[in-house]
Design a protein around this motif. Structure first.
Motif, PDB file in Angstrom:
ATOM      1  N   TRP A 259      77.807  20.313  19.040  1.00  0.00           N
ATOM      2  CA  TRP A 259      77.373  20.123  20.431  1.00  0.00           C
ATOM      3  C   TRP A 259      75.853  20.266  20.530  1.00  0.00           C
ATOM      4  O   TRP A 259      75.256  21.087  19.829  1.00  0.00           O
ATOM      5  CB  TRP A 259      78.049  21.142  21.340  1.00  0.00           C
ATOM      6  N   PRO A 260      75.230  19.484  21.406  1.00  0.00           N
ATOM      7  CA  PRO A 260      73.771  19.561  21.549  1.00  0.00           C
ATOM      8  C   PRO A 260      73.311  20.943  21.982  1.00  0.00           C
ATOM      9  O   PRO A 260      74.055  21.698  22.637  1.00  0.00           O
ATOM     10  CB  PRO A 260      73.476  18.526  22.647  1.00  0.00           C
ATOM     11  N   ALA A 261      72.103  21.266  21.600  1.00  0.00           N
ATOM     12  CA  ALA A 261      71.516  22.533  22.051  1.00  0.00           C
ATOM     13  C   ALA A 261      71.366  22.507  23.567  1.00  0.00           C
ATOM     14  O   ALA A 261      71.085  21.453  24.154  1.00  0.00           O
ATOM     15  CB  ALA A 261      70.156  22.736  21.394  1.00  0.00           C
ATOM     16  N   PRO A 262      71.567  23.644  24.237  1.00  0.00           N
ATOM     17  CA  PRO A 262      71.408  23.687  25.701  1.00  0.00           C
ATOM     18  C   PRO A 262      70.011  23.220  26.103  1.00  0.00           C
ATOM     19  O   PRO A 262      69.029  23.495  25.417  1.00  0.00           O
ATOM     20  CB  PRO A 262      71.621  25.171  26.028  1.00  0.00           C
ATOM     21  N   ARG A 263      69.952  22.511  27.224  1.00  0.00           N
ATOM     22  CA  ARG A 263      68.674  21.990  27.713  1.00  0.00           C
ATOM     23  C   ARG A 263      68.127  22.906  28.809  1.00  0.00           C
ATOM     24  O   ARG A 263      68.877  23.330  29.696  1.00  0.00           O
ATOM     25  CB  ARG A 263      68.844  20.575  28.246  1.00  0.00           C
ATOM     26  N   PRO A 264      66.842  23.233  28.774  1.00  0.00           N
ATOM     27  CA  PRO A 264      66.269  24.113  29.810  1.00  0.00           C
ATOM     28  C   PRO A 264      66.332  23.453  31.187  1.00  0.00           C
ATOM     29  O   PRO A 264      66.254  22.228  31.312  1.00  0.00           O
ATOM     30  CB  PRO A 264      64.827  24.311  29.351  1.00  0.00           C
ATOM     31  N   MET A 265      66.473  24.277  32.200  1.00  0.00           N
ATOM     32  CA  MET A 265      66.541  23.781  33.572  1.00  0.00           C
ATOM     33  C   MET A 265      65.699  24.695  34.461  1.00  0.00           C
ATOM     34  O   MET A 265      65.727  25.921  34.298  1.00  0.00           O
ATOM     35  CB  MET A 265      68.009  23.731  34.045  1.00  0.00           C
ATOM     36  N   HIS A 266      64.954  24.105  35.392  1.00  0.00           N
ATOM     37  CA  HIS A 266      64.060  24.869  36.264  1.00  0.00           C
ATOM     38  C   HIS A 266      64.166  24.387  37.700  1.00  0.00           C
ATOM     39  O   HIS A 266      64.457  23.212  37.958  1.00  0.00           O
ATOM     40  CB  HIS A 266      62.598  24.729  35.817  1.00  0.00           C
ATOM     41  N   LEU A 267      63.886  25.296  38.621  1.00  0.00           N
ATOM     42  CA  LEU A 267      63.667  24.948  40.021  1.00  0.00           C
ATOM     43  C   LEU A 267      62.161  24.849  40.204  1.00  0.00           C
ATOM     44  O   LEU A 267      61.435  25.829  39.993  1.00  0.00           O
ATOM     45  CB  LEU A 267      64.256  26.007  40.955  1.00  0.00           C
ATOM     46  N   VAL A 268      61.674  23.672  40.592  1.00  0.00           N
ATOM     47  CA  VAL A 268      60.232  23.389  40.619  1.00  0.00           C
ATOM     48  C   VAL A 268      59.786  23.117  42.053  1.00  0.00           C
ATOM     49  O   VAL A 268      60.455  22.380  42.792  1.00  0.00           O
ATOM     50  CB  VAL A 268      59.912  22.168  39.728  1.00  0.00           C
TER      51      VAL A 268
END
Length: 293
Positions: A259-268
């Motif tokens: 499975w792909p590595a987790p992708r970062p997520m931000h509130l911008v």
């Protein structure tokens, strides 16, 4: 001279009945009051007051102008009062853009609690996998997936987005279960149309870097989900989108080690909007609910 201040002085002179009486209520010299009136008369190109040593009266233009000044000053006061109220409690409309999977499965359901908590706030939620522009589109905030390049914005980290690979039990029964990424070349795979060529099927620990050729592509994650449940093929999708299907047995996780590595997520959001109670309350809620733990 300040035009708005001159309008205030003019209205006060009309109400007080004389320049000297207005000067006392404004804590201003009579000379300065007179200068404000003269400045307005130059601005409109006509006499507003007929003045003698003992009395004053409004000209015809002065009467009309005085009413217009009252109206303008009232609107300004109302705007200032409204702005102060909005700074005191969360009030107004939050304009937000978020990715489809996270927005529909996680953010939208959570907004029930947020909007109940702040009854004077409304929400305009756009769900799209495109990269929305906060400034140009007049947005209060965006949820961004992936590495951030714009350092001029405030970026609050959220829990990373996990991707999983699944297929329906009926499909696996007919076509077998792929055990390695190389096996996917013999299977029907599905792609999201917004994925770039170099990021499609970001499988880890794989010697074969070539992504599988898609049998179906769509710009809508729900369409891919439904096709996978129906047995069309193998789907790589956000875990939040497929978690309920996995729990109910409609889809089976496969190739877990790849499975792909987790992708970062931000509130911008913009730095200069940080102090707005409306946005501050929203940021606090989202970080509390979806932030890193």
């Amino acid at each position: 001279m300040d035009k708005m201040r001159s309008m205030e002085v003019f209205v006060r002179v009309v109400d007080a009945g004389s320049l000297s009486a207005a000067a006392r209520t404004l804590d201003m010299s009579t000379v300065m009051v007179s200068k404000h009136i003269v400045a307005l008369e130059k601005l409109v190109g006509a006499r507003l007051l007929h003045r003698t040593t003992r009395s004053q009266s409004l000209s015809e233009i002065g009467e009309q102008y005085a009413e217009q000044c009252r109206h303008i000053l009232h609107l300004v006061q109302a705007a200032e009062t409204g702005a102060q109220a909005m700074r005191a409690v969360p009030r107004g409309t939050i304009k937000l853009s978020a990715p489809v999977a996270f927005g529909s499965q996680c953010l939208a359901p959570a907004m029930v609690e947020y909007l109940d908590r702040y009854p004077e706030v409304s929400l305009d939620l756009e769900l799209s996998n495109r990269k929305a522009d906060v400034v140009e589109e007049g947005l209060d905030a965006v949820v961004r997936i992936g590495l951030l390049k714009d350092t001029s914005m405030v970026a609050r980290p959220l829990r990373p987005l996990h991707m999983i690979i699944c297929a329906a039990p009926a499909y696996l029964e007919r076509h077998g279960t792929p055990l390695t990424p190389a096996d996917l070349s013999r299977h029907r795979c599905m792609d999201a149309m917004h994925w770039r060529h170099d990021t499609r099927w970001r499988i880890t620990h794989s010697d074969d870097a070539k992504p599988p050729a898609p049998r179906m592509r769509s710009n809508n994650g729900e369409a891919l989900r439904q096709a996978a449940i129906a047995g069309l093929g193998v789907v790589l999708q956000a875990e939040v989108m497929l978690a309920d299907d996995v729990a109910r047995g409609r889809l089976v996780p496969i190739l877990r080690d790849y499975w792909p590595a987790p992708r970062p997520m931000h509130l911008v959001y913009q730095r200069d909007r940080q102090s707005t109670p409306k946005l501050a309350s929203f940021v606090e809620f989202v970080v509390e609910r979806f932030g890193l733990r």
